[in-house]
Design an enzyme around this catalytic site. Structure first.
Site, PDB file in Angstrom:
ATOM      1  N   HIS A 107      12.978  49.448  -6.712  1.00  9.78           N
ATOM      2  CA  HIS A 107      12.951  50.698  -8.091  1.00  9.78           C
ATOM      3  C   HIS A 107      11.861  50.289  -8.723  1.00  9.78           C
ATOM      4  CE1 HIS A 107      14.186  53.719 -10.089  1.00  9.78           C
ATOM      5  NE2 HIS A 107      13.608  53.142 -11.560  1.00  9.78           N
ATOM      6  N   ASP A 148      21.315  54.118  -7.762  1.00  6.32           N
ATOM      7  CA  ASP A 148      20.003  52.709  -8.692  1.00  6.32           C
ATOM      8  C   ASP A 148      21.373  51.807  -9.227  1.00  6.32           C
ATOM      9  OD1 ASP A 148      17.491  54.761  -9.119  1.00  6.32           O
ATOM     10  OD2 ASP A 148      17.406  53.704  -7.703  1.00  6.32           O
TER      11      ASP A 148
HETATM   12  C1  GRF Z   1       7.731  52.113  -4.724  1.00  8.34           C
HETATM   13  O1  GRF Z   1       6.714  52.127  -6.847  1.00  8.34           O
HETATM   14  C2  GRF Z   1       9.269  52.381  -4.371  1.00  8.34           C
HETATM   15  O2  GRF Z   1       9.872  51.201  -5.869  1.00  8.34           O
HETATM   16  C3  GRF Z   1      10.085  53.263  -5.439  1.00  8.34           C
HETATM   17  O3  GRF Z   1       8.907  54.703  -3.858  1.00  8.34           O
HETATM   18  C4  GRF Z   1       7.187  53.816  -4.104  1.00  8.34           C
HETATM   19  C5  GRF Z   1       6.829  53.442  -3.017  1.00  8.34           C
HETATM   20  O4  GRF Z   1       5.884  53.202  -2.169  1.00  8.34           O
HETATM   21  N1  GRF Z   1      11.250  53.386  -4.654  1.00  8.34           N
HETATM   22  P1  GRF Z   1       5.088  52.817  -0.561  1.00  8.34           P
HETATM   23  O5  GRF Z   1       5.691  53.945   0.097  1.00  8.34           O
HETATM   24  O6  GRF Z   1       6.308  51.199  -0.315  1.00  8.34           O
HETATM   25  O7  GRF Z   1       3.802  52.609  -1.544  1.00  8.34           O
END
Ligand code: GRF
Length: 198
Positions: A107, A148
């Site tokens: 997260h 979360d």
């Molecule tokens: C990341 O910022 C993650 O923390 C959040 O969603 C985003 C996903 O990015 N939960 P990606 O698809 O891995 O580029």
């Protein structure tokens, strides 16, 4: 002496999959952990494309809220660890229960701050900027039935810079996410299960 069995990792993602890519890059053949399955609720997810390019089984989850179906898809890959990397669906309770203590989520904030239902993507960074916080970061936590809220396993802090926008802050945090997630997975592979970092 028999080789250590590879630590099998299944990844769930809804979007572009840069966290998945960071994992794939950190887990070359011979690494103690391997991504063995990628699932998405979104047929157009970049994450599925990345998996296919790496010749990793990639499947669309037809009914993401159907626990029996999701458990069947996961069980087929016998994962030691399930990673939620930008997966935007609530995981069914029965699936969370089936993988209790071995399902993690990344997260883009310093949980417990700026987490919970509706707190994803740019909404997180806009809330951080609106709060005037001087730092933010990324968190990896165990998945529990509440969004979360599971125990935090690892975190990395970044400064909030003057003039930051949600875009610039998100980009700075994504960089540390790409370090944090592989570190957590490799530590889990070496320990035979999820361990707290730092
Ligand atoms: C990341 O910022 C993650 O923390 C959040 O969603 C985003 C996903 O990015 N939960 P990606 O698809 O891995 O580029």
């Amino acid at each position: 002496m028999a080789a250590e069995p590879t630590f099998r990792v299944a990844v769930l993602a809804s979007g572009g999959g840069t966290n998945l890519q960071a994992l794939l890059d950190a887990l070359p053949p011979g690494a103690p952990a391997q991504v063995v399955l990628v699932l998405s609720n979104n047929a157009d997810a970049g994450a599925l494309e990345r998996a296919r390019k790496a010749a990793i089984p990639a499947r669309v989850i037809p009914h993401p809220r159907d626990a029996a179906e999701l458990n069947r898809l996961l069980a087929g890959a016998h994962p030691d660890l399930v990673v939620l990397a930008g997966y935007l669906n609530l995981v069914p309770l029965e699936t969370v229960a089936a993988y209790e203590g071995r399902m993690i989520n990344i997260h883009p904030s310093l949980l417990p701050a700026f987490g919970g239902p509706g707190m994803y993507g740019h909404r997180v960074h806009q809330a951080v900027l609106a709060s005037g916080a001087r730092t933010s970061g990324a968190s990896v936590h165990l998945v529990t039935p509440e969004y979360d809220r599971g125990p935090v396993i690892a975190q990395k802090t970044v400064p909030v810079e003057p003039g930051d926008t949600a875009d610039t802050l998100a980009a700075r945090i994504l960089q540390v996410e790409h370090e944090l997630l592989p570190a957590v997975v490799l530590a889990a592979a070496r320990a035979g299960g999820v361990v707290r970092l730092g």
